[in-house]
Scaffold this active site. Structure first.
Site, PDB file in Angstrom:
ATOM      1  N   ASP A  31      -9.407   3.584  -3.404  1.00  0.00           N
ATOM      2  CA  ASP A  31     -10.260   2.391  -3.293  1.00  0.00           C
ATOM      3  C   ASP A  31     -11.488   2.550  -4.111  1.00  0.00           C
ATOM      4  OD1 ASP A  31      -8.469   1.754  -1.472  1.00  0.00           O
ATOM      5  OD2 ASP A  31      -9.778   2.378   0.566  1.00  0.00           O
ATOM      6  N   ASP A  38       0.934  -1.392  -0.100  1.00  0.00           N
ATOM      7  CA  ASP A  38      -0.032   0.022   0.013  1.00  0.00           C
ATOM      8  C   ASP A  38       0.836   1.325   0.016  1.00  0.00           C
ATOM      9  OD1 ASP A  38      -2.401   1.394   0.065  1.00  0.00           O
ATOM     10  OD2 ASP A  38      -3.305  -0.110   1.623  1.00  0.00           O
TER      11      ASP A  38
END
Length: 167
Positions: free
Chosen positions: A142, A82
């Site tokens: 996202d 991430d």
């Protein structure tokens, strides 16, 4: 395993490898990996190319080599990497490339075929350089459940003939 598999802190012993949460994983990640592999499945793990993960657990920035070695020792098959708490190491493609390439090299150096899934939310033109260092990469933030129109982050006004890579 997504975020929060981590113990509160890395091992206090140099070179400070990652440690699993002992309450959630009392037998450790290696034992879990063995059980999952015995079922014929693969196991993936999560970290961040920052000082902390998105849930504020320890990240891999500055620890790429020891983390990759640990994932190899645990027989991990997949790493989602991430972008949280990246210490400002973003904003220009070469800066992001160098940060993510370090983990790519570390994983490769282990000799274990670990699928490397970069997640830098499409910052810094990911689609232009991520194919050279990762197996997969995110080209946006996202995904959310918007079904009545385009995501506000999409730079195109139509799905037809959008010239931007990744859209």
């Amino acid at each position: 395993m997504d975020d929060c598999w981590h113990a509160p802190e890395r091992s206090p012993h140099p070179p400070h490898p990652p440690v699993a949460d002992p309450e959630r994983f009392p037998d450790g990640i290696k034992a879990l990996s063995e059980k999952i592999h015995a079922m014929g499945l693969k196991i993936g793990i999560y970290s961040s190319a920052g000082t902390m993960t998105c849930a504020r657990r320890f990240g891999s920035l500055g620890y790429e080599e020891i983390d990759a070695k640990t994932y190899k020792d645990w027989d991990i098959d997949y790493l989602k990497y991430d972008n949280c708490y990246n210490e400002g190491q973003a904003g220009y493609d070469l800066i992001s490339y160098n940060r993510y390439a370090k983990m790519s090299r570390a994983l490769s150096d282990t000799g274990r075929p670990i699928v490397y899934a970069m997640c830098n939310w499409g910052e810094d033109g990911t689609w232009n350089w991520a194919p050279t260092i990762a197996h997969s990469w995110r080209m946006s933030g996202d995904i959310i459940d918007v079904y009545d129109g385009f995501d506000d982050r999409c730079p195109c006004e139509s799905a037809l003939n959008c010239k931007l890579p990744g859209w």
